[in-house]
Scaffold this active site. Structure first.
Site: not given
Ligand code: ATR
Length: 514
Positions: A304, A345, A397-398, A401, A481, A329, A374, A250
């Site tokens: 944020k 964003d 993954r989770t 969320k 991106g 942001n 998420a 930036s």
């Molecule tokens: P941001 O603000 O950049 O979105 P974040 O809030 O930390 O950062 O979110 C990161 C996202 O990437 C989350 O959805 C995370 O999944 P989890 O909620 O399960 O943590 C996902 N993520 C990060 N590393 C990952 C991995 N190795 N495999 C799958 N999902 C991943």
């Protein structure tokens, strides 16, 4: 006005002369001869270096530091005093003596004698390399009480960016020339603002190897990136607040646009360690000092949500999109001191999609979109997509969320193992998978990518992630991106300045950088 000053830190005369010439070539105004670095120092060497500086049209500060304040070779006190007196007689513009050294009777006598007979001015300095100095005004007063014609120099170590503001206050109220520096990464803005805030000297190194204090940046960065010459009292300030911040693009983007569009504005990297308390303190420090002229901020990880909570607390304006995404942001400080919060964003993501797919927003309606992740980025993307009527399914993954986010935005969610069971028109990666340095990772199996799909990766470093490279091979439309980053930055620039930045110019800035 500050002199852009390069510390000369070589061990030998020849290397010192080379450094002086390089400082002149880079466009510095002054050199600080750190005579305590030179092996076998004598009067002849001092004369050679001052003469060479003059030939190179450089002003000079001569100093020979005691070891307790960062001196490298521990020359005896009496010898250091003689060297400073001799430097003044040889034509140095300034001699810099530690206050503690000057207070000795022998130093006072010799130095006062040469001050009477030469044009040299005396800098009396106090350093703390470990922590902030809390009684700055007291130290400033005591230096002037000790020697009313001296120029005080106070350098301390900042542990948090909020430690810089007491230094700014002293610069604002000073009645004499003053050199003030907060060292360390957290004190960087005291260096970047030296010219605007009228510190007598802005120290900058020739390159990253020759810096003499933590947090020092190079002459080229100071001049090219941080607009040293363009700064004045009226310069409006902006910056990106985050932690970490050193890799942010930036400052390059906004400062280049400010320069090209001839705006008296400067954009700073603002390393803000800590959480809500430190964030609120920073904003209070900024908004209660109108004379600093801070006008806006980009806000990034991890602040944020802190930014949103701060603006809610003070009753500022929060636009609908920021409220919906629950994160801010962009902050704009109005001329009435009201703080306005936005989130660009959302627009950045939707614009990247419609530009990349060559459609309008309306055509996103009913499109089936699989959103991976998420977290914070996902919130902005899901908010934008659900607003335009796309049929969104969130995979994460989770799973819990994904469920929470889906409930909030009234869309679908599913377990990540189910991705691909229903074909999507658009796949958006909002996870950090594939981001530098783990560039070999891909967030989904390549089997779920089809030729008529659009694949959008919000990761922008690298520009072409493994996901995008795979999608491209399969014939899908790919959107990187960087497009989203550029869109949100253009929107931020509009909030900051009321002007539109040319998209092609912005793209060119990044292309040159990469
Ligand atoms: P941001 O603000 O950049 O979105 P974040 O809030 O930390 O950062 O979110 C990161 C996202 O990437 C989350 O959805 C995370 O999944 P989890 O909620 O399960 O943590 C996902 N993520 C990060 N590393 C990952 C991995 N190795 N495999 C799958 N999902 C991943």
């Amino acid at each position: 006005m500050a002199y852009l000053t390069v510390p000369i830190t070589a061990k030998t005369v020849e290397q010192s002369k080379q450094q002086i010439s390089s400082a002149a070539n880079l466009g510095a105004d002054m050199v600080e001869l750190r005579l305590d670095y030179i092996e076998g120092l004598n009067q002849e060497i001092v004369k050679i270096l001052i003469d060479h500086s003059k030939e190179s049209k450089m002003k000079t500060i001569a100093t020979c530091r005691r070891s307790q304040e960062g001196g490298v070779i521990d020359y005896p006190r009496q010898f250091r005093i003689q060297i400073l007196a001799f430097a003044a007689q040889s034509g140095a513009d300034y001699i810099d003596c530690e206050l503690a050294t000057y207070k000795t009777a022998a130093a006072k006598k010799s130095i006062n004698a040469v001050l009477k007979n030469t044009k040299a001015k005396l800098i009396l300095s106090v350093h703390d390399f470990k922590k902030p100095i809390t009684n700055l005004q007291e130290i400033y007063d005591s230096i002037l009480l000790t020697c009313p014609v001296a120029i005080p120099k106070i350098a301390y170590f900042a542990k948090n960016i909020n430690d810089c503001f007491a230094g700014f206050d002293l610069l604002h109220t000073k009645e004499t020339d003053l050199i003030l520096i907060a060292m360390g990464q957290d004190g960087l803005i005291t260096r970047l603002l030296a010219n605007k805030l009228d510190s007598l000297v802005c120290f900058a190194s020739l390159d990253n190897q020759t810096s003499t204090a933590p947090g020092q940046i190079t002459v080229s960065q100071m001049r090219d990136l941080f607009r040293f010459e363009a700064q004045n009292e009226q310069t409006e300030l902006f910056g990106v607040i985050g932690n970490p911040i050193e890799h942010s693009l930036s400052p390059l983007l906004h400062n280049t646009l400010f320069r090209q569009m001839n705006m008296n504005k400067l954009y700073l990297p603002i390393l803000l360690k800590g959480d809500q308390l430190e964030f609120d303190t920073f904003m209070e420090n900024v908004t209660t000092r109108q004379w600093l002229n801070f006008r806006g901020f980009s806000v990034t990880i991890p602040h944020k949500v802190n930014a949103l909570d701060y603006v809610s607390k003070i009753g500022g304006f929060i636009d609908d999109q920021a409220a919906k995404i629950d994160a801010v942001n962009t902050l704009v400080i109005g001329y009435n001191e009201r703080v306005n919060a936005y989130n660009t964003d959302y627009e950045g993501a939707i614009d990247a999609l419609v530009l990349g797919m060559n459609i309008n927003r309306k055509q996103l309606e009913h499109k089936k979109v699989a959103v991976l992740g998420a977290g914070g980025v996902s919130r902005a993307v899901v908010a934008g997509l659900t607003d335009v009527g796309a049929r969104v399914t969130i995979y994460n993954r989770t799973a819990i969320k994904a469920k929470r986010l889906a409930n909030e935005f009234k869309c679908q969610y599913a377990d990540i193992s189910e991705i691909g069971s229903e074909s999507a028109d658009i796949l958006v990666n909002c996870t950090s998978v594939g981001m530098y340095p783990k560039i070999d990772q891909i967030p989904v199996s390549q089997d779920i990518i089809y030729p008529d799909m659009t694949v959008f990766d919000t990761v922008y470093n690298p520009k072409e992630t493994k996901l995008l490279a795979t999608a491209k091979e399969k014939g899908a439309i790919v959107i990187n991106g960087l497009e989203m980053f550029i869109n949100q930055a253009i929107e931020q620039f509009r909030h900051f300045t009321g002007k539109n930045a040319d998209r092609n110019v912005v793209k060119k800035i990044f292309e040159e950088k990469f």
